[in-house]
Structures are given as C-alpha cells and as structure tokens.
Motif scaffolding. Sequence first.
Motif, PDB file in Angstrom:
ATOM      1  N   ASP A  48      10.004   9.987  -9.171  1.00 52.19           N
ATOM      2  CA  ASP A  48       9.878   9.240  -7.926  1.00 52.19           C
ATOM      3  C   ASP A  48       8.582   8.442  -7.907  1.00 52.19           C
ATOM      4  O   ASP A  48       8.565   7.283  -7.477  1.00 52.19           O
ATOM      5  CB  ASP A  48       9.920  10.204  -6.740  1.00 52.19           C
ATOM      6  CG  ASP A  48       9.812   9.480  -5.412  1.00 52.19           C
ATOM      7  OD1 ASP A  48      10.735   8.714  -5.083  1.00 52.19           O
ATOM      8  OD2 ASP A  48       8.789   9.666  -4.712  1.00 52.19           O
ATOM      9  N   VAL A  49       7.499   9.016  -8.391  1.00 51.42           N
ATOM     10  CA  VAL A  49       6.209   8.326  -8.376  1.00 51.42           C
ATOM     11  C   VAL A  49       6.245   7.103  -9.287  1.00 51.42           C
ATOM     12  O   VAL A  49       5.730   6.036  -8.935  1.00 51.42           O
ATOM     13  CB  VAL A  49       5.078   9.292  -8.799  1.00 51.42           C
ATOM     14  CG1 VAL A  49       3.765   8.540  -8.949  1.00 51.42           C
ATOM     15  CG2 VAL A  49       4.919  10.402  -7.774  1.00 51.42           C
ATOM     16  N   GLU A  50       6.852   7.242 -10.465  1.00 53.50           N
ATOM     17  CA  GLU A  50       6.938   6.114 -11.380  1.00 53.50           C
ATOM     18  C   GLU A  50       7.746   4.970 -10.778  1.00 53.50           C
ATOM     19  O   GLU A  50       7.385   3.796 -10.920  1.00 53.50           O
ATOM     20  CB  GLU A  50       7.563   6.557 -12.698  1.00 53.50           C
ATOM     21  CG  GLU A  50       6.662   7.471 -13.525  1.00 53.50           C
ATOM     22  CD  GLU A  50       7.380   8.080 -14.719  1.00 53.50           C
ATOM     23  OE1 GLU A  50       6.734   8.842 -15.468  1.00 53.50           O
ATOM     24  OE2 GLU A  50       8.587   7.800 -14.904  1.00 53.50           O
ATOM     25  N   ARG A  51       8.813   5.306 -10.087  1.00 55.19           N
ATOM     26  CA  ARG A  51       9.617   4.262  -9.458  1.00 55.19           C
ATOM     27  C   ARG A  51       8.861   3.620  -8.300  1.00 55.19           C
ATOM     28  O   ARG A  51       8.958   2.410  -8.079  1.00 55.19           O
ATOM     29  CB  ARG A  51      10.954   4.825  -8.995  1.00 55.19           C
ATOM     30  CG  ARG A  51      11.848   5.237 -10.155  1.00 55.19           C
ATOM     31  CD  ARG A  51      13.212   5.698  -9.697  1.00 55.19           C
ATOM     32  NE  ARG A  51      14.050   6.059 -10.845  1.00 55.19           N
ATOM     33  CZ  ARG A  51      15.320   6.410 -10.781  1.00 55.19           C
ATOM     34  NH1 ARG A  51      15.931   6.448  -9.601  1.00 55.19           N
ATOM     35  NH2 ARG A  51      15.992   6.724 -11.865  1.00 55.19           N
ATOM     36  N   ARG A  52       8.104   4.404  -7.577  1.00 55.18           N
ATOM     37  CA  ARG A  52       7.299   3.841  -6.487  1.00 55.18           C
ATOM     38  C   ARG A  52       6.236   2.892  -7.032  1.00 55.18           C
ATOM     39  O   ARG A  52       5.935   1.865  -6.414  1.00 55.18           O
ATOM     40  CB  ARG A  52       6.654   4.950  -5.678  1.00 55.18           C
ATOM     41  CG  ARG A  52       7.643   5.738  -4.812  1.00 55.18           C
ATOM     42  CD  ARG A  52       6.921   6.769  -3.965  1.00 55.18           C
ATOM     43  NE  ARG A  52       6.049   6.113  -2.994  1.00 55.18           N
ATOM     44  CZ  ARG A  52       5.029   6.734  -2.383  1.00 55.18           C
ATOM     45  NH1 ARG A  52       4.749   8.005  -2.666  1.00 55.18           N
ATOM     46  NH2 ARG A  52       4.293   6.085  -1.503  1.00 55.18           N
ATOM     47  N   VAL A  53       5.669   3.220  -8.185  1.00 62.55           N
ATOM     48  CA  VAL A  53       4.706   2.315  -8.809  1.00 62.55           C
ATOM     49  C   VAL A  53       5.363   0.971  -9.108  1.00 62.55           C
ATOM     50  O   VAL A  53       4.822  -0.098  -8.787  1.00 62.55           O
ATOM     51  CB  VAL A  53       4.136   2.940 -10.104  1.00 62.55           C
ATOM     52  CG1 VAL A  53       3.376   1.885 -10.914  1.00 62.55           C
ATOM     53  CG2 VAL A  53       3.213   4.103  -9.779  1.00 62.55           C
ATOM     54  N   ALA A  54       6.552   1.009  -9.710  1.00 63.03           N
ATOM     55  CA  ALA A  54       7.261  -0.239 -10.026  1.00 63.03           C
ATOM     56  C   ALA A  54       7.589  -1.014  -8.758  1.00 63.03           C
ATOM     57  O   ALA A  54       7.403  -2.245  -8.701  1.00 63.03           O
ATOM     58  CB  ALA A  54       8.543   0.075 -10.804  1.00 63.03           C
ATOM     59  N   ILE A  55       8.077  -0.324  -7.739  1.00 65.33           N
ATOM     60  CA  ILE A  55       8.443  -0.995  -6.485  1.00 65.33           C
ATOM     61  C   ILE A  55       7.224  -1.645  -5.839  1.00 65.33           C
ATOM     62  O   ILE A  55       7.298  -2.761  -5.309  1.00 65.33           O
ATOM     63  CB  ILE A  55       9.096   0.008  -5.520  1.00 65.33           C
ATOM     64  CG1 ILE A  55      10.466   0.439  -6.056  1.00 65.33           C
ATOM     65  CG2 ILE A  55       9.239  -0.587  -4.118  1.00 65.33           C
ATOM     66  CD1 ILE A  55      11.068   1.606  -5.306  1.00 65.33           C
ATOM     67  N   ASN A  56       6.090  -0.979  -5.896  1.00 68.03           N
ATOM     68  CA  ASN A  56       4.895  -1.503  -5.235  1.00 68.03           C
ATOM     69  C   ASN A  56       4.244  -2.660  -5.979  1.00 68.03           C
ATOM     70  O   ASN A  56       3.340  -3.294  -5.424  1.00 68.03           O
ATOM     71  CB  ASN A  56       3.882  -0.374  -5.011  1.00 68.03           C
ATOM     72  CG  ASN A  56       4.192   0.442  -3.766  1.00 68.03           C
ATOM     73  OD1 ASN A  56       3.806   0.082  -2.652  1.00 68.03           O
ATOM     74  ND2 ASN A  56       4.909   1.542  -3.938  1.00 68.03           N
ATOM     75  N   THR A  57       4.686  -2.944  -7.180  1.00 69.84           N
ATOM     76  CA  THR A  57       4.184  -4.163  -7.839  1.00 69.84           C
ATOM     77  C   THR A  57       4.779  -5.421  -7.224  1.00 69.84           C
ATOM     78  O   THR A  57       4.167  -6.492  -7.265  1.00 69.84           O
ATOM     79  CB  THR A  57       4.511  -4.151  -9.346  1.00 69.84           C
ATOM     80  OG1 THR A  57       5.936  -4.186  -9.547  1.00 69.84           O
ATOM     81  CG2 THR A  57       3.928  -2.926 -10.034  1.00 69.84           C
TER      82      THR A  57
END
Length: 386
Positions: A48-57
């Motif tokens: 979930d954290v990795e996907r949130r990183v991608a989304i927040n870019t």
Amino acid sequence: MILHELIDYDVLRVIWWLLLGVLLIGFAMTDGFDMGVGALLPFVGRTDVERRVAINTVGPVWEGNQVWFILGGGAIFAAWPPLYAVSFSGFYLAMFLILAALIVRPVAFKYRSKRDGTAWRTTWDWALFAGGAVPALVFGVAVGNVLQGVPFELTPELFSLYPGGALAKLFGLLNPFALLCGAVSLSMLVTHGAAWLALKTEGVVAARARAIGSVTGLLTPAGFVLAGLWLSVGIEGYAFAGEVATDGPSNPLYNDVVRTASWMTAYAERPWIAIAPLLGLAGMGMAWLGMRAGREVSTLLWSKLGIFGAISTVGLTMFPFLLPSSRHPNSSLSVWDSSSSHLTLFTMLVATVIFMPLILLYTAWVYRVLWGKVTEADVADNSHSY
C-alpha cells in the motif's frame, strides 16, 4: 480596415491547426505521464505504501495537466465545429469510454485512502489503472482510424451520416491497424509514466518503473516503425483533385477529394516533414537508453521529444486533412474547409495570446514548487497525501 482582417483567413486556419497540435501534444506530454503512472500502478507498487508513493507523484498535478485536454476539446469545438460534430458523432461510444475512464480517475484519487481496507484500496487502484490505460489505448485507436478514413458522409445540408448502429461503429473501430496504433500509444505513455516515476521516486518503485519502461521503451519505436511501414504499403491516402481556395467557405462539399496510393506521397511533396518521425524515433530511442542507464531528467525530456515527434508525424503526414471520409471522400474535412469564421478564429487567437502564457507560467511555477522526489516518509508524515 477591420481589425481581424490584419491576418488573412488562410493564415489563421493554419495557425489554429498548429495550435490544435500544440494542445494535443501538451496534453500527451503532461497528462500522458499521469495516465502512464496509472497504468503502471498495480505493477510498480506491491504494498500500500509503495502504491501511495506512485500516486502522490501525480496527485498534486494531474488536475492541472488535464486542462490541456479541456483546452484541446474546446479548441476543436470553437475553431473546427464540423470536426467536433462529425468526430463526436462517429466516435460516440469510444468518447464515452474515454470520458468514463477520466471520470473514474479523480474519484479514485479522492476516495482511495478514505478507508484502510485492502479490498477497498485495491479496487480504486484498478480504477486508477483503467483511468490511465483505457484513454491511452483508445486515443491511439482513434488516430489509427482517422488515418484510414472514417466511414461518414455529409448531406447537402452538411449533416453527417454513419452506417450501422452504435455498437457496430464501436467494434468497427477495432481493426488491426487501429489496434496497432492503440498499442503504440499505450506503450509510449507507459514509457512516459515510467520515466516520470524514475524521476520522482526512489528505491523499488523507481527500479520497477525502469524495468517496465525498458521493455515498453523498446516496443514503442518498434510499433511506430511497423505502423509507418503498414501505412506506406497497405493504407490509401487522400488528396485534393484540383486547386482549393484556402480562404474559401467552410463547406467540404465544394472541393473534390480523391484517394491516393499512400499517405507517404506527402513526403515526396514536402520532404522536410521527415524531421517529425526522425525526432520521434530519436526521442524514443534516447528515452530507452536513458531508462537503461538510470538517468532521470534527460530520460523524461527525451520521452517528451518522442511524443512530440509521434504526434507531429500524424499531423504533418495528413495535412491539410483533419478527418478524411472513407465512405464519401468529398465529405472529408480539411484545414481549408471546416473552420469557424475569420472573425471567430481571430478573436480566439487574441484570447490565446493573452491567456496561454499565463497558463504556462502557472504550470511552470507549480512544477517548480513540487520539484523533488516523493518518498515513503513523505507519504507517512503528510496528512494531506493521497
């Protein structure tokens, strides 16, 4: 002299053809990496954290990037009304599919992190995937069909007629050449999204993005070349049979259009346009090399050049045609016979000269403020992150 007569009608038509290209290229360069990140999301983020990183870019900039899409649609509506009417009628379900995907995307951005459940967040992650992959694919399919000619005809009253029902029209778009163009479009924007993630993230997310981008970065120029070869030997082009009044009335039926052996005759008539596909291939190739070498800023810039070259290739190859008709060639819409009035084009140009620099300055300021990488710590510490 009336003010709008300072610029000739035929010159205004070419200016707005160029501006339409600028808006479409701007959309692909900016919102293109948003769509690419969405298409990559389930594959670059395994937690979930990795996907949130991608989304927040892309979370802080996607809305501004989508302005280019709105401006492009508005420019078609105001500067090329027959093109807007005919294309939206013929591609109605395809346009609806794109709009549905683009509507789901903002909802997914806003709702994904409202709850902590795995099923909830995974569902919205796949919605973001659809919001990126579907438009990227369908836009390319649409371009492939335009290059082949769209099966419409204009009545003497300039109403457009299409054969078959809505579903027949949709499935008629899914022909082999159009699907190839869709695949090229998708792979190009996935590569662009991978270049963005490589620039804006670090660690495993960036590494996975580079790995996928290295594959799609190779498929894109290969598909681009294959589409060009197919276009040169297997698809007829269009040309005017006689002289055309470039400042004449906006009525396509006044002109005589014939089918030609290939669109590639344009390169014999205007050899300088070969610069567009060469720039496209150079940008795509250098983006792939940059992805492999781990370069960041230059890779994204090369990817943008590849997009510029690819879209410019289509526009320059087809010029002056905007939407050719495979059913009734004389109904084909071109730069010279499907624009708004002289006064309308001039008034729009004045507004563009005033407001376009403001949009560019604001966009540059936003990217300057948001410059830097998005890390897992940033996501965890910022309560306003997605």
